[in-house]
Scaffold this motif. Structure first.
Motif, short mmCIF file in Angstrom:
data_model
loop_
_atom_site.label_atom_id
_atom_site.label_comp_id
_atom_site.label_asym_id
_atom_site.label_seq_id
_atom_site.Cartn_x
_atom_site.Cartn_y
_atom_site.Cartn_z
N UNK A 177 23.23 11.47 45.29
CA UNK A 177 24.32 12.38 45.58
C UNK A 177 25.38 12.37 44.48
N UNK A 178 25.34 11.35 43.62
CA UNK A 178 26.36 11.23 42.58
C UNK A 178 25.93 11.83 41.26
N UNK A 179 24.68 12.29 41.17
CA UNK A 179 24.25 12.93 39.93
C UNK A 179 24.20 14.43 40.13
N UNK A 180 24.12 15.18 39.06
CA UNK A 180 24.22 16.64 39.14
C UNK A 180 22.84 17.29 39.26
N UNK A 181 22.04 16.82 40.22
CA UNK A 181 20.68 17.36 40.34
C UNK A 181 20.70 18.83 40.75
N UNK A 182 21.67 19.22 41.59
CA UNK A 182 21.74 20.62 42.01
C UNK A 182 22.06 21.53 40.84
N UNK A 183 23.01 21.09 40.03
CA UNK A 183 23.37 21.89 38.86
C UNK A 183 22.21 21.99 37.88
N UNK A 184 21.46 20.88 37.73
CA UNK A 184 20.28 20.91 36.86
C UNK A 184 19.29 21.96 37.32
N UNK A 185 19.07 22.02 38.63
CA UNK A 185 18.07 22.96 39.17
C UNK A 185 18.55 24.40 39.04
N UNK A 186 19.79 24.67 39.46
CA UNK A 186 20.26 26.05 39.46
C UNK A 186 20.39 26.60 38.05
N UNK A 187 20.65 25.74 37.08
CA UNK A 187 20.77 26.21 35.69
C UNK A 187 19.42 26.61 35.09
N UNK A 188 18.33 26.30 35.78
CA UNK A 188 17.02 26.77 35.31
C UNK A 188 16.91 28.30 35.40
N UNK A 189 17.77 28.92 36.23
CA UNK A 189 17.78 30.37 36.32
C UNK A 189 18.25 31.02 35.02
N UNK A 190 19.05 30.28 34.24
CA UNK A 190 19.57 30.86 33.00
C UNK A 190 18.90 30.31 31.75
N UNK A 191 18.18 29.20 31.90
CA UNK A 191 17.62 28.55 30.71
C UNK A 191 16.21 29.01 30.36
N UNK A 192 15.59 29.79 31.24
CA UNK A 192 14.23 30.25 30.98
C UNK A 192 14.01 31.61 31.62
N UNK A 193 13.05 32.35 31.08
CA UNK A 193 12.69 33.65 31.64
C UNK A 193 11.41 33.59 32.45
N UNK A 194 10.90 32.41 32.70
CA UNK A 194 9.61 32.24 33.39
C UNK A 194 9.79 32.45 34.90
N UNK A 195 9.12 33.44 35.50
CA UNK A 195 9.26 33.69 36.94
C UNK A 195 8.82 32.50 37.79
N UNK A 196 7.80 31.76 37.33
CA UNK A 196 7.35 30.60 38.10
C UNK A 196 8.44 29.54 38.20
N UNK A 197 9.18 29.35 37.12
CA UNK A 197 10.29 28.39 37.14
C UNK A 197 11.36 28.85 38.13
N UNK A 198 11.69 30.13 38.10
CA UNK A 198 12.71 30.66 39.02
C UNK A 198 12.27 30.49 40.47
N UNK A 199 11.00 30.80 40.75
CA UNK A 199 10.50 30.69 42.12
C UNK A 199 10.51 29.25 42.60
N UNK A 200 10.09 28.31 41.77
CA UNK A 200 10.05 26.90 42.17
C UNK A 200 11.45 26.31 42.28
N UNK A 201 12.36 26.73 41.41
CA UNK A 201 13.74 26.27 41.51
C UNK A 201 14.35 26.72 42.83
N UNK A 202 14.08 27.97 43.20
CA UNK A 202 14.58 28.48 44.48
C UNK A 202 13.96 27.72 45.64
N UNK A 203 12.67 27.42 45.55
CA UNK A 203 12.00 26.69 46.62
C UNK A 203 12.60 25.29 46.79
#
Length: 559
Positions: free
Chosen positions: A189-215
């Motif tokens: 809870x003290x690390x920024x795992x949520x921010x790491x995941x949500x920032x994948x929406x901006x760091x790549x154009x791969x739809x599979x990454x976006x879908x798995x990040x959302x999941x």
């Protein structure tokens, strides 16, 4: 009864190998009965496999790509058998792995950026790590806590579904599997795992990454520990999510998957994945979803920008259909926005209702209902939106949907002109040279009309509004009542007992009557089918392997 027959050997082939003076791990792995012997806890075999040298070699088979000239057994069989040995959950073998830091370093070296990440080995790696999470939770979490960069590496590979599953389980977002180990997981809870995941929406154009990040984020909304749940529902996180979703340069998959996370935040029990499943409409429709007020308010801040996308679609994009053409198609973005509004309405937030009225969202959504008369998916969500309005205790919302949005007038006009309009201003056009077909949303309009009658019995304003419209009263008497009688399946003879409606509700057929299909899940599932080329169209290059196809899905309606 079994008889011992002379001449038949009962010795296991594995025992035959173990009886040899010099044997190798490869000889054992090549024997088909090794997994059975492991599960039977063959002492001689287990004592051999627990040796550090053998455990290390098993791990190497799982994480290291075979040489190009390797034999078939090394390429396929040995990695599979090595994985199965670990997942047999023999405690002494798992202990030999998890208590040796060098072996654990070797196992997690699979996540290194310079390491090849084949889907096959990623699946084996995932199974072994999940097995350790289940059987050796505390030592594994202690190891990961001492190597926190593992979290970032997992997030970087979130586009691989098996790696995503490891991440989801690791952060406790899997049906509270680790409720007995909250102290070992508190550091997450003290690390920024949520921010790491949500920032994948901006760091790549791969739809599979976006879908798995959302999941992964949706799983967190459903099952994660309280600390992560509070973070993901905070206004700051919602703002960050919408910032990525509304960025103009981003692919369509970013908006669609970001809204899936928002929907899960509003209704955690709602399924948002592409899994095909039956949706029990009786148990969910009309129920009030409870969401944190600050979560809803965080979404309302970006609602205006989101709703502008309902009017944005490429007019140059034309989709030819069996009934004519769509110019432009509705598209996945607008369909997902309407689904989001549908779920937002179930929260019964007065602030959300006022904002939707102020922005004219309901009026535009209702227009889309009639502009795309063959899109069952959008009809499904808009019907839920209208039902939520009519069931609301907010009189101004009911007045808005009836008076400002002209719901009754639109239904009557559509019933009066039930053939597809050939006006070129409409996005849905009939084929040239052919008789325009009947519009396809009559069934949904019938259910909405019946909902108006039902709510009118309990709401004096709705009743007086309907009774004050002479055309509605005439249509209700001459058309709707007869249609309801005709479509009442319990009155159909058709070779079945005419007293069908009198029987008890205790059969599978009766249960089926109470079910509807979640068309959002079906739409997503159909998109996955196009993604993997199950339904390929040789005349349309866009159909090949693209998750961003902005098209209209046609569904035949039955009445």
């Amino acid at each position: 009864m079994f008889w011992r027959m002379t001449g038949l050997s009962t010795t296991s082939p594995v025992e035959t190998i173990l009886d040899k003076e010099n044997y190798t791990l490869e000889e054992l792995l090549d024997e088909d009965e090794i997994i059975q012997e492991c599960k039977a806890l063959n002492n001689r075999l287990i004592n051999f496999l627990r040796e550090r040298t053998q455990v290390e070699q098993l791990v190497r088979y799982i994480v290291e790509e075979p040489p190009e000239d390797a034999e078939k057994g090394r390429t396929f069989k040995f990695p599979f058998i090595a994985c199965e040995i670990f997942t047999c959950e023999v405690d002494i073998i798992l202990k030999a792995l998890v208590e040796d830091d060098e072996l654990m370093n070797l196992l997690f070296s699979f996540l290194d950026p310079e390491h090849p990440h084949s889907t096959l080995l990623a699946g084996y790696f995932s199974k072994v790590v999940v097995c350790l999470l289940l059987r050796k939770t505390v030592p594994l979490m202690n190891y990961i806590q001492a190597h926190k960069d593992i979290i970032q590496k997992l997030v970087d590979l979130i586009g691989i579904t098996s790696i995503m599953e490891v991440l989801i389980r690791l952060i406790g977002a899997d049906e509270h599997l680790y409720t007995s180990y909250l102290e070992s997981m508190q550091w997450l809870e003290d690390i920024d795992v949520l921010e790491m995941i949500v920032d994948k929406f901006s760091s790549t154009d791969c739809p599979e990454v976006h879908a798995n990040a959302a999941e992964a984020l949706c799983a967190i909304t459903r099952y994660a520990p309280p600390g992560l749940t509070a973070k993901i529902s905070s206004p700051s996180f919602i703002s960050r999510l919408f910032r990525h979703a509304l960025e103009e340069s981003r692919p369509k998959s970013v908006l669609v998957n970001s809204l899936s996370v928002c929907i899960s935040l509003l209704d955690p029990k709602r399924q948002t994945s592409g899994t095909f499943y039956i949706y029990n409409r009786q148990s969910t429709h009309g129920s009030v979803v409870t969401a944190k007020p600050e979560t809803v308010e965080g979404m309302l801040e970006s609602l205006g920008s989101l709703l502008k996308l309902l009017d944005v679609s490429s007019e140059e994009n034309v989709l030819f259909t069996t009934y004519g053409q769509l110019k432009p198609p509705l598209g996945k973005n607008r369909l997902k926005i309407i689904e989001f509004i549908s779920v937002l309405m179930t929260v019964s937030s007065e602030a959300a209702e006022k904002e939707l009225i102020r922005l004219g969202a309901l009026k535009r959504i209702l227009e889309l209902f009639f502009e795309y008369p063959y899109n069952n998916f959008v009809h499904h969500h808009i019907e839920h939106i209208i039902d939520s309005c009519l069931e609301s205790k907010n009189t101004s919302l009911i007045q808005h949907i009836l008076e400002a949005c002209h719901l009754v007038r639109k239904i009557l006009d559509a019933e009066k002109n039930c053939a597809l309009n050939s006006d070129p201003k409409n996005p849905t056009l009939p084929a040239e040279g052919r008789t325009p077909p009947r519009i396809g949303n009559i069934g949904h309009m019938t259910r909405i009309a019946n909902k108006l009658i039902e709510q009118g019995a309990n709401n004096s304003y709705i009743e007086s509004y309907l009774q004050g419209d002479s055309e509605w009263v005439e249509w209700h008497t001459d058309v709707l009542t007869k249609r309801n009688t005709l479509e009442n399946v319990y009155q159909w003879a058709c070779g079945r007992p005419t007293t069908l409606h009198d029987r008890g509700r205790d059969s599978d057929d009766d249960d089926y009557q109470d079910r509807d299909y979640d068309v959002a899940a079906l739409a997503n599932n159909l998109s996955q089918a196009f993604r993997y080329g199950i339904y390929e169209n040789d005349d349309n290059d866009e159909a090949h392997g693209s998750l961003d196809r902005d098209d209209e899905v046609c569904v035949i309606k039955f009445y």
